[in-house]
Design an enzyme around this catalytic site. Structure first.
Site, short mmCIF file in Angstrom:
data_model
loop_
_atom_site.label_atom_id
_atom_site.label_comp_id
_atom_site.label_asym_id
_atom_site.label_seq_id
_atom_site.Cartn_x
_atom_site.Cartn_y
_atom_site.Cartn_z
N VAL A 1 -9.42 1.16 13.23
CA VAL A 1 -9.60 1.14 14.76
C VAL A 1 -11.04 1.84 15.12
CG1 VAL A 1 -8.46 3.39 14.82
CG2 VAL A 1 -8.33 1.94 16.89
N ARG B 1 -2.96 8.88 16.58
CA ARG B 1 -3.66 8.96 15.15
C ARG B 1 -4.21 10.45 15.23
NH1 ARG B 1 -0.73 5.16 14.31
NH2 ARG B 1 -0.94 3.45 12.93
N TYR C 1 0.67 -1.30 0.14
CA TYR C 1 0.04 0.13 0.11
C TYR C 1 0.74 1.10 0.11
CZ TYR C 1 -3.69 3.32 1.79
OH TYR C 1 -4.74 4.06 2.03
N PRO D 1 2.70 2.52 12.40
CA PRO D 1 3.25 3.82 12.83
C PRO D 1 2.99 4.36 14.36
CG PRO D 1 2.25 4.09 10.75
CD PRO D 1 1.84 2.75 11.49
P1 NAD Z 1 -12.82 1.47 0.73
O1 NAD Z 1 -11.96 0.23 0.78
O2 NAD Z 1 -14.21 1.65 1.49
O3 NAD Z 1 -13.14 1.87 -0.75
C1 NAD Z 1 -12.07 1.71 -2.11
C2 NAD Z 1 -13.05 1.32 -3.00
O4 NAD Z 1 -12.09 0.98 -3.96
C3 NAD Z 1 -13.99 0.07 -2.80
O5 NAD Z 1 -15.28 0.30 -3.02
C4 NAD Z 1 -13.27 -1.05 -3.67
O6 NAD Z 1 -14.19 -2.11 -3.95
C5 NAD Z 1 -12.65 -0.18 -4.85
N1 NAD Z 1 -11.60 -0.76 -5.42
C6 NAD Z 1 -10.50 -1.50 -4.99
N2 NAD Z 1 -9.71 -2.09 -5.87
C7 NAD Z 1 -10.33 -1.57 -7.13
C8 NAD Z 1 -9.85 -1.81 -8.28
N3 NAD Z 1 -8.64 -2.51 -8.64
N4 NAD Z 1 -10.78 -1.39 -9.35
C9 NAD Z 1 -11.84 -0.56 -9.12
N5 NAD Z 1 -12.36 -0.59 -7.75
C10 NAD Z 1 -11.37 -1.09 -6.80
O7 NAD Z 1 -11.60 2.67 1.12
P2 NAD Z 1 -11.98 4.24 1.60
O8 NAD Z 1 -11.66 4.42 3.01
O9 NAD Z 1 -13.32 4.79 1.10
O10 NAD Z 1 -10.79 4.91 0.79
C11 NAD Z 1 -10.90 5.39 -0.49
C12 NAD Z 1 -9.53 6.07 -1.02
O11 NAD Z 1 -9.24 6.94 -0.18
C13 NAD Z 1 -8.43 4.93 -1.04
O12 NAD Z 1 -7.81 5.38 -2.10
C14 NAD Z 1 -7.56 5.01 0.07
O13 NAD Z 1 -6.37 4.51 -0.22
C15 NAD Z 1 -7.60 6.47 0.49
N6 NAD Z 1 -7.43 6.91 1.68
C16 NAD Z 1 -8.23 6.57 2.69
C17 NAD Z 1 -8.03 6.84 4.04
C18 NAD Z 1 -9.25 6.84 5.03
O14 NAD Z 1 -8.79 6.69 6.23
N7 NAD Z 1 -10.30 6.16 4.89
C19 NAD Z 1 -6.79 7.35 4.40
C20 NAD Z 1 -5.95 7.46 3.55
C21 NAD Z 1 -6.33 7.24 2.31
N1 UDP Z 2 -5.58 -0.53 16.38
C1 UDP Z 2 -5.89 -1.05 17.58
N2 UDP Z 2 -7.08 -1.97 17.81
C2 UDP Z 2 -7.84 -2.34 16.82
C3 UDP Z 2 -7.49 -1.69 15.27
C4 UDP Z 2 -6.38 -0.81 15.47
O1 UDP Z 2 -5.22 -0.67 18.68
O2 UDP Z 2 -8.73 -3.18 16.88
C5 UDP Z 2 -4.39 0.09 16.28
C6 UDP Z 2 -3.64 0.02 15.09
O3 UDP Z 2 -2.59 -0.93 15.62
C7 UDP Z 2 -3.04 1.50 14.74
C8 UDP Z 2 -4.31 2.20 15.01
O4 UDP Z 2 -5.13 1.58 15.59
O5 UDP Z 2 -2.13 1.94 15.80
C9 UDP Z 2 -4.82 2.67 13.72
O6 UDP Z 2 -5.25 1.50 12.91
P1 UDP Z 2 -6.12 1.65 11.63
O7 UDP Z 2 -5.86 0.23 11.06
O8 UDP Z 2 -7.36 2.14 11.76
O9 UDP Z 2 -5.12 2.46 10.61
P2 UDP Z 2 -3.58 2.68 10.26
O10 UDP Z 2 -2.93 2.06 11.16
O11 UDP Z 2 -3.59 2.64 8.76
O12 UDP Z 2 -3.66 4.16 10.70
#
Ligand code: NAD
Ligand code: UDP
Length: 320
Positions: free
Chosen positions: A188, A212, A146, A275
């Site tokens: 989380v 976070r 990722y 992280p």
């Molecule tokens: P999500 O998993 O709910 O949504 C991702 C969507 O992409 C899903 O609907 C999935 O089916 C679709 N998808 C995955 N691979 C695909 C492919 N090859 N072709 C077509 N569709 C595909 O995640 P989200 O939280 O809504 O995240 C959306 C975007 O924002 C992602 O790119 C993610 O990396 C980015 N992002 C989200 C967060 C967050 O905290 N939610 C943080 C950082 C970045």
């Molecule tokens: N985490 C936790 N318990 C859970 C899920 C996540 O303590 O049931 C912690 C995880 O180890 C991380 C933080 O919460 O330190 C955020 O995790 P998340 O998967 O939401 O996102 P990311 O690590 O990608 O920021």
């Protein structure tokens, strides 16, 4: 505002479905492209009757031909357990997916926005994270499919901008939460809320001192749309997130309090490369997008708790 046809990849996911809805409210036609890898039909069911909304089941690792005015590229599994399930597919989605969407944007000479991530900073040693920081990423760890996939996508967006003058926009999204998070994505906020609502043990990984910064969905989507509306010379990357910083233990305690849960906190082992700290410096977003988040954590959590409480009643199978 003139009406546009806007392509949203990943449009049936947590953030994508909300983005589609907001773009429709602003009088646009929206084409949602999704392969339903982590997205859910239930997120967009209410949009299917709207004549301005179209759904295409498609995997963006394959080329797509469409005539549109703007592209938001969100397709990619976002939670650690989802993106680690098939790491090769995660890299393909980040890299081949970006190449396909950039190729489409190049042919049409249109703006394209990349949903990048705070994960490009890895386990950051600069705190809070500024866009000029290059990050601290393990290229061969469990998160690297990722992290490095998203870093390569940023590289590709930048190359298309430099080489072809394509108007690209990169936003680095920090942890975002809210209604429509997938109940089983292991993130989380969804984990703790579902555990608290069911009086199950709350699973803190490690000692809970890792931090976070949590941004509510609506604030995030507003920033994304503002980014797309900037002039062509604004390419980013720009951090978007909420600079309020909380330890994971504080998050657990707040959720227990807000739900009135009888859950106990238990410790489990910390996943590798987790992280230790994360908090965005949002000076650029404030200056360029005139944006900052307006939803305090407790308010956003309350709305998210209501959503999961309802979901548990309506569709308990989906939450298992
Ligand atoms: P999500 O998993 O709910 O949504 C991702 C969507 O992409 C899903 O609907 C999935 O089916 C679709 N998808 C995955 N691979 C695909 C492919 N090859 N072709 C077509 N569709 C595909 O995640 P989200 O939280 O809504 O995240 C959306 C975007 O924002 C992602 O790119 C993610 O990396 C980015 N992002 C989200 C967060 C967050 O905290 N939610 C943080 C950082 C970045
Ligand atoms: N985490 C936790 N318990 C859970 C899920 C996540 O303590 O049931 C912690 C995880 O180890 C991380 C933080 O919460 O330190 C955020 O995790 P998340 O998967 O939401 O996102 P990311 O690590 O990608 O920021």
């Amino acid at each position: 505002m003139s009406k546009k046809t806007i392509l949203v990849t990943g449009g049936s996911g947590f953030l994508g479905s909300w983005l589609c809805e907001k773009l429709l409210e602003r009088n646009n036609d929206v084409i949602c492209v999704d392969n339903f890898y982590t997205g859910a039909k239930r997120n967009i069911l209410h949009l299917l009757d709207n004549h301005h909304f179209e759904l295409i089941r498609h995997d963006i690792t394959f080329p797509l031909y469409a005539e549109v005015d703007e592209i938001y590229n969100l397709a990619c599994p976002a939670s650690p357990i989802h993106y680690q399930r098939d790491p090769v597919q995660t890299v393909k989605t980040c890299v081949h997916g970006a190449i396909n969407m950039l190729g489409l944007a190049k042919r049409l000479r249109i703006k394209i926005l990349q949903a990048s991530t705070s994960e490009v900073y890895g386990d950051p040693v600069i705190h809070p994270q500024v866009e000029s920081y290059w990050g601290n990423v393990n290229p061969i760890g469990v998160r690297s499919c990722y992290d490095e996939g998203k870093r390569c996508a940023e590289t590709l967006f930048n190359c298309y901008n430099m080489q072809c003058a394509l108007p690209v926009k990169i936003v680095r999204i920090f942890n975002t939460y809210g209604p429509r998070m997938h109940p089983n994505d292991g993130r989380v906020v969804s984990n703790f809320i579902l555990q608290a609502l069911q009086n199950q043990d709350i699973t803190i990984y490690g000692d809970g001192s890792q931090t976070r910064s949590f941004c509510y969905r609506d604030d995030l989507i507003e920033a994304m749309i503002r980014m797309m509306e900037t002039p062509a010379d604004v390419t980013g990357p720009i951090n978007i997130g909420n600079p309020g910083e909380f330890t994971i233990l504080q998050l657990a305690e707040t959720i227990i309090e807000l739900t009135g849960s009888r859950s106990k906190i238990i410790r489990q082992s910390l996943p590798s490369d987790d992280p230790k700290q994360r908090k965005p410096d949002i000076s650029k977003a404030k200056e360029i997008l005139h944006w900052e988040p307006v939803t305090p954590l407790r308010e956003g959590l309350t709305k998210t708790i209501e959503y999961f409480d309802q979901l548990l009643k309506e569709d308990p199978e989906f939450c298992k």
